[in-house]
Design a protein around this motif. Structure first.
Motif, PDB file in Angstrom:
ATOM      1  N   UNK A  65      90.675  28.981  13.074  1.00 38.31           N
ATOM      2  CA  UNK A  65      89.549  29.824  13.185  1.00 38.31           C
ATOM      3  C   UNK A  65      88.705  29.261  12.305  1.00 38.31           C
ATOM      4  N   UNK A  66      88.879  28.651  11.106  1.00 32.45           N
ATOM      5  CA  UNK A  66      87.822  27.674  10.268  1.00 32.45           C
ATOM      6  C   UNK A  66      87.210  26.536  10.927  1.00 32.45           C
ATOM      7  N   UNK A  67      87.973  26.020  11.858  1.00 36.77           N
ATOM      8  CA  UNK A  67      87.595  24.723  12.550  1.00 36.77           C
ATOM      9  C   UNK A  67      86.564  25.413  13.743  1.00 36.77           C
ATOM     10  N   UNK A  68      86.920  26.490  14.090  1.00 38.02           N
ATOM     11  CA  UNK A  68      85.995  26.839  15.335  1.00 38.02           C
ATOM     12  C   UNK A  68      84.722  27.479  14.542  1.00 38.02           C
ATOM     13  N   UNK A  69      84.899  28.035  13.595  1.00 38.97           N
ATOM     14  CA  UNK A  69      83.476  28.325  12.780  1.00 38.97           C
ATOM     15  C   UNK A  69      82.653  27.258  12.405  1.00 38.97           C
ATOM     16  N   UNK A  70      83.203  26.008  12.012  1.00 42.93           N
ATOM     17  CA  UNK A  70      82.607  25.071  11.736  1.00 42.93           C
ATOM     18  C   UNK A  70      81.976  24.211  12.897  1.00 42.93           C
ATOM     19  N   UNK A  71      82.723  24.324  14.243  1.00 40.56           N
ATOM     20  CA  UNK A  71      81.824  24.026  15.236  1.00 40.56           C
ATOM     21  C   UNK A  71      80.845  24.778  15.582  1.00 40.56           C
ATOM     22  N   UNK A  72      80.875  26.042  15.367  1.00 39.43           N
ATOM     23  CA  UNK A  72      79.559  26.933  15.705  1.00 39.43           C
ATOM     24  C   UNK A  72      78.557  26.673  14.845  1.00 39.43           C
ATOM     25  N   UNK A  73      78.776  26.289  13.487  1.00 40.33           N
ATOM     26  CA  UNK A  73      77.741  25.822  12.635  1.00 40.33           C
ATOM     27  C   UNK A  73      77.143  24.739  13.076  1.00 40.33           C
ATOM     28  N   UNK A  74      77.623  23.704  13.633  1.00 41.25           N
ATOM     29  CA  UNK A  74      76.928  22.569  13.854  1.00 41.25           C
ATOM     30  C   UNK A  74      76.333  23.009  15.105  1.00 41.25           C
ATOM     31  N   UNK A  75      76.785  23.716  16.124  1.00 41.28           N
ATOM     32  CA  UNK A  75      75.943  23.995  17.216  1.00 41.28           C
ATOM     33  C   UNK A  75      74.689  24.963  17.061  1.00 41.28           C
ATOM     34  N   UNK A  76      74.913  25.821  16.106  1.00 35.88           N
ATOM     35  CA  UNK A  76      73.466  26.563  15.568  1.00 35.88           C
ATOM     36  C   UNK A  76      72.537  25.808  14.992  1.00 35.88           C
ATOM     37  N   UNK A  77      73.086  24.622  14.370  1.00 34.77           N
ATOM     38  CA  UNK A  77      72.143  23.832  13.771  1.00 34.77           C
ATOM     39  C   UNK A  77      71.656  22.653  14.472  1.00 34.77           C
ATOM     40  N   UNK A  78      72.070  22.848  15.753  1.00 36.59           N
ATOM     41  CA  UNK A  78      71.601  21.624  16.754  1.00 36.59           C
ATOM     42  C   UNK A  78      72.122  20.116  16.257  1.00 36.59           C
ATOM     43  N   UNK A  79      72.972  20.041  15.487  1.00 41.96           N
ATOM     44  CA  UNK A  79      73.602  18.826  14.959  1.00 41.96           C
ATOM     45  C   UNK A  79      74.828  18.209  15.771  1.00 41.96           C
ATOM     46  N   UNK A  80      74.965  17.064  15.743  1.00 41.04           N
ATOM     47  CA  UNK A  80      75.982  16.414  16.498  1.00 41.04           C
ATOM     48  C   UNK A  80      77.223  16.121  15.449  1.00 41.04           C
ATOM     49  N   UNK A  81      78.356  16.501  16.090  1.00 43.13           N
ATOM     50  CA  UNK A  81      79.584  16.571  15.272  1.00 43.13           C
ATOM     51  C   UNK A  81      79.898  15.125  14.877  1.00 43.13           C
TER      52      UNK A  81
END
Length: 304
Positions: free
Chosen positions: A76-92
């Protein structure tokens, strides 16, 4: 771990952990995880080098125990981290992306590992602390009994403790308890096995006295090393920010230890290193290479 083992032996049945439950060795835990890979089919994870995958499973299982979380919470924490990258429009970053891609299936194996241990009545080292924490939090009378039996506590090498160990002790010894820890943030070298530096840095907040704080007593004099060795240590650790060291401090020299000697040898191979060490030891023990031309007894020589 010894203290947690005693809690489980005496009070484990209160949460369904029988006294005869067996502690697995490292080899037994490795083989148990290896067998699980034969039973599980993966959708994305490529099983190319089994030992490295077993190491990942065991590392995640141990991390979950050390932090008192379940594999599902990690995902669940991993998924939240992925969403943060998407919201900031940053590449993981590529390495993080691989981890996020593989971890759901690694977590599946961890969950199967937990189930299999329960089925076989086995525990590992991480389980000792996790289950002891459950005992003292789910059964307050146990915490009260332990606190009555041992009302004053001294914890040594506190910089090497993890979150689960801290929370187990906090559950037994709440605010106002008589608890002292000894440790050094500069010697916090076990993060790779779950230790957290912030246990010792935030001890006054975690274990509050009735007055609200905690006395801090510096122990900065070294009775082991010579002056030059302490100066080299201070110079090296001085590059670490003060907020990760519990504030500025300088090691104090104990004059009887002498000046000491610091030398760095750059060698091409482990064989060259062994040859150099053998020559050094021979010089010290047989040729009078010690202080003032004296011979050094073998019992006073150590290779770290």
């Amino acid at each position: 771990h010894g203290f947690a083992d005693r809690i489980l032996r005496d009070y484990g049945p209160k949460i369904g952990i029988e006294p005869e439950v067996a502690l697995m060795s490292e080899a037994q835990a490795f083989m148990l995880v290896a067998r699980l890979f034969e039973e599980i089919t993966f959708e994305r994870l490529r099983v190319t080098h089994l030992p490295s995958l077993i190491a990942k499973v065991r590392a995640l299982a141990e991390a979950c125990s050390n932090h008192l979380v379940d594999p599902a919470e990690v995902i669940a924490a991993d998924r939240a981290l992925e969403r943060r990258y998407l919201e900031m429009d940053k590449k993981i970053p590529a390495k993080l992306k691989r981890t996020l891609n593989d971890r759901p299936e690694i977590a599946r194996v961890v969950e199967a590992y937990v189930d299999k241990k329960r089925e076989l009545a086995r525990i590992d080292f991480g389980d000792q602390i996790r289950f002891a924490y459950r005992v003292v939090t789910e059964r307050p009378e146990v915490a009260n009994a332990l606190r009555t039996r041992w009302p004053v506590v001294l914890l040594d090498e506190y910089q090497d403790t993890n979150i689960a160990q801290r929370e187990m002790m906090r559950a037994i010894y709440p605010e106002g308890s008589s608890i002292t820890v000894v440790g050094d943030p500069d010697q916090a070298i076990y993060a790779w096995r779950g230790a957290t530096l912030y246990n010792i840095l935030r001890f006054p907040q975690h274990f509050k006295s009735n007055a609200g704080g905690a006395a801090m007593l510096p122990l900065q004099r070294s009775f082991r090393s010579g002056r030059r060795i302490l100066e080299a240590a201070d110079a090296l650790i001085g590059a670490v920010p003060a907020d990760r060291r519990g504030g500025e401090k300088v090691l104090e020299h104990h004059p009887p230890t002498g000046e000491g000697d610091v030398r760095c040898d750059l060698l091409e191979s482990d064989a060259d290193e062994a040859t150099l060490l053998a020559a050094e030891i021979k010089d010290l023990t047989t040729n009078g290479g010690g202080p003032d031309g004296t011979k050094v007894p073998c019992g006073e020589i150590a290779v770290l």
